[in-house]
Motif scaffolding. Structure first.
Motif, PDB file in Angstrom:
ATOM      1  N   ASP A  68      14.895 -30.354 -17.466  1.00 56.35           N
ATOM      2  CA  ASP A  68      13.512 -30.134 -16.654  1.00 56.35           C
ATOM      3  C   ASP A  68      12.341 -30.375 -17.350  1.00 56.35           C
ATOM      4  O   ASP A  68      11.236 -30.941 -16.986  1.00 56.35           O
ATOM      5  N   LEU A 102       9.641 -32.915 -15.576  1.00 57.17           N
ATOM      6  CA  LEU A 102       8.180 -32.799 -15.625  1.00 57.17           C
ATOM      7  C   LEU A 102       7.542 -33.819 -16.447  1.00 57.17           C
ATOM      8  O   LEU A 102       6.383 -34.264 -15.875  1.00 57.17           O
ATOM      9  N   TRP A 128      15.973 -23.697 -12.202  1.00 56.25           N
ATOM     10  CA  TRP A 128      15.347 -24.361 -13.166  1.00 56.25           C
ATOM     11  C   TRP A 128      16.523 -24.824 -14.234  1.00 56.25           C
ATOM     12  O   TRP A 128      16.109 -25.836 -15.398  1.00 56.25           O
ATOM     13  N   LEU A 186       6.309 -21.856 -18.589  1.00 57.93           N
ATOM     14  CA  LEU A 186       7.128 -21.793 -17.428  1.00 57.93           C
ATOM     15  C   LEU A 186       8.478 -21.078 -18.014  1.00 57.93           C
ATOM     16  O   LEU A 186       9.380 -22.026 -18.525  1.00 57.93           O
ATOM     17  N   VAL A 200       2.704 -28.296 -21.494  1.00 55.84           N
ATOM     18  CA  VAL A 200       3.327 -27.439 -20.445  1.00 55.84           C
ATOM     19  C   VAL A 200       4.709 -27.043 -21.395  1.00 55.84           C
ATOM     20  O   VAL A 200       5.325 -28.199 -21.962  1.00 55.84           O
ATOM     21  N   VAL A 238       9.744 -18.387 -13.304  1.00 52.74           N
ATOM     22  CA  VAL A 238      10.408 -19.534 -12.562  1.00 52.74           C
ATOM     23  C   VAL A 238      12.104 -18.916 -12.331  1.00 52.74           C
ATOM     24  O   VAL A 238      12.558 -18.527 -13.097  1.00 52.74           O
ATOM     25  N   TYR A 274       4.057 -18.490 -16.111  1.00 52.65           N
ATOM     26  CA  TYR A 274       4.715 -18.421 -14.744  1.00 52.65           C
ATOM     27  C   TYR A 274       6.414 -18.230 -15.001  1.00 52.65           C
ATOM     28  O   TYR A 274       6.716 -18.756 -15.819  1.00 52.65           O
ATOM     29  N   LEU A 312       0.800 -24.979 -10.706  1.00 49.15           N
ATOM     30  CA  LEU A 312      -0.325 -25.529 -11.369  1.00 49.15           C
ATOM     31  C   LEU A 312      -1.291 -25.928 -10.515  1.00 49.15           C
ATOM     32  O   LEU A 312      -2.419 -26.030 -11.112  1.00 49.15           O
ATOM     33  N   PRO A 346       8.415 -25.584 -20.573  1.00 47.49           N
ATOM     34  CA  PRO A 346       9.557 -24.728 -19.935  1.00 47.49           C
ATOM     35  C   PRO A 346      10.286 -24.107 -21.159  1.00 47.49           C
ATOM     36  O   PRO A 346      10.424 -24.581 -22.311  1.00 47.49           O
ATOM     37  N   ILE A 388      12.294 -28.038  -7.819  1.00 49.79           N
ATOM     38  CA  ILE A 388      11.622 -27.656  -9.070  1.00 49.79           C
ATOM     39  C   ILE A 388      10.064 -28.388  -9.095  1.00 49.79           C
ATOM     40  O   ILE A 388       9.125 -27.910  -9.325  1.00 49.79           O
ATOM     41  N   ASP A 406       7.883 -26.499  -6.686  1.00 47.71           N
ATOM     42  CA  ASP A 406       7.445 -25.083  -7.340  1.00 47.71           C
ATOM     43  C   ASP A 406       6.265 -25.475  -8.334  1.00 47.71           C
ATOM     44  O   ASP A 406       5.311 -24.710  -8.501  1.00 47.71           O
ATOM     45  N   THR A 407       6.372 -26.497  -9.407  1.00 46.54           N
ATOM     46  CA  THR A 407       5.638 -27.064 -10.233  1.00 46.54           C
ATOM     47  C   THR A 407       4.171 -27.339  -9.583  1.00 46.54           C
ATOM     48  O   THR A 407       3.150 -26.885 -10.258  1.00 46.54           O
TER      49      THR A 407
END
Length: 323
Positions: free
Chosen positions: A226, A230, A300, A262, A207, A295, A293, A320, A209, A312, A315-316
């Motif tokens: 972030d 995550l 974030w 993200l 992933v 965000v 995505y 996902l 961000p 957050i 949202d994740t």
């Protein structure tokens, strides 16, 4: 003659007895007064408790429990919100709607300007008994802030997820809410772990961000706020670095080739708009598999905090887990 002497003797005895009683009464009254004074002094001392708070710029003495608090970063608003406290002044970048999005209830506060350059005159006019400032943005005006009110300086803008939690604990200590903070942090960890358990993704997917502006693509690493959050949720961040942010071009992004993107997009024109017709962009795994995505930029990358972290994480999970 003898009777006269007897009367004189007993008269003297009565006077002596009376005198002794008066002395004893006086001593008792004095003792009671002393005890009362001690009790009053103890109560006053307790009410005027002075605590020394350690922070990024040293130590600050705080008397009593602060009631009028000014925050110069958004994460500190989040922290106070988690403790059930409303600040009287916020550096809100002159965007009150941003604070409305950050906090789930109305706050009657005064704007003290931007986070980058807060207005010292406005802060002073609010007569705060505590100011919470950011270690990166405000160390240059720390002495000026200290002249207005007791000031603590904490990591916010460049903080990791864990550093943000540490700042939350320090804020709780400064406002005499340690027990509330401990309970809230326990609830927070439980929430994050519950959301983590519901993630239905391959543990090997990567992933990435990132913040996208008109001329830059800023990837967030494992050392970013972030990114670390995550990772705490069990996800694998595409860039493992000590630096929190890495500026990348499209060719460098292709080399990383994350499974999920993200993107916290800035307002207006975006660099990725120029990339979308490029074959290199179209060949990215995240693009081909529909795993790019968009965000909320504020949530974030700007808010940061216990409450924001949970949002957050939710949202994740939603993004996902979608099919």
């Amino acid at each position: 003659m003898r009777g006269s002497r007897v009367r004189t003797f007993w008269g003297a005895m009565l006077i002596l007895l009376f005198t002794i009683m008066m002395v004893l009464t006086g001593c008792s009254t004095s003792q009671k007064n002393t005890e009362a004074e001690k009790t009053q002094t103890s109560a006053e001392t307790k009410g005027q408790e002075i605590r020394t708070i350690k922070h990024e710029m040293g130590e600050t003495e705080i008397q009593n429990t602060p009631k009028k608090i000014v925050t110069l970063e958004l994460s500190f608003v989040d922290s106070l919100n988690a403790l059930g406290i409303n600040p009287i002044g916020i550096a809100d970048d002159n965007k009150k709607d941003m604070i409305t999005k950050l906090v789930d209830h109305e706050i009657d506060y005064s704007s003290v300007g931007t986070r980058e350059q807060p207005n010292l005159e406005v802060i002073s006019s609010l007569q705060p008994d505590l100011i919470i400032a950011d270690a990166e943005r405000h160390k240059g005006i720390y002495k000026d802030l200290q002249q207005i009110a007791p000031t603590i300086v904490l990591k916010s803008r460049e903080s990791t997820y864990q550093e943000n939690l540490d700042s939350f604990k320090t804020i709780a200590e400064a406002v005499n809410q340690q027990e509330v903070a401990e309970k809230r942090l326990s609830e927070h960890e439980k929430t994050i772990q519950e959301l983590k358990s519901k993630l239905n993704v391959d543990s090997n997917i990567t992933v990435l961000p990132a913040v996208v502006r008109d001329t830059s693509f800023q990837a967030h690493t494992t050392s970013s706020y972030d990114g670390e959050l995550l990772e705490h949720m069990g996800l694998k961040i595409a860039i493992q670095k000590e630096e929190p942010y890495v500026e990348m071009n499209l060719e460098q992004l292709v080399e990383i080739n994350p499974d999920v993107l993200l993107l916290a997009n800035n307002e207006g024109k975006l660099l990725t708009d120029e990339w979308k017709d490029n074959p290199l962009w179209k060949d990215l795994k995240a693009v081909k598999n529909g795993k790019v995505y968009s965000v909320d930029r504020d949530l974030w990358t700007r808010f940061r905090g216990v409450v924001s972290a949970e949002a957050i994480a939710k949202d994740t999970l939603t993004m996902l887990n979608e099919k």
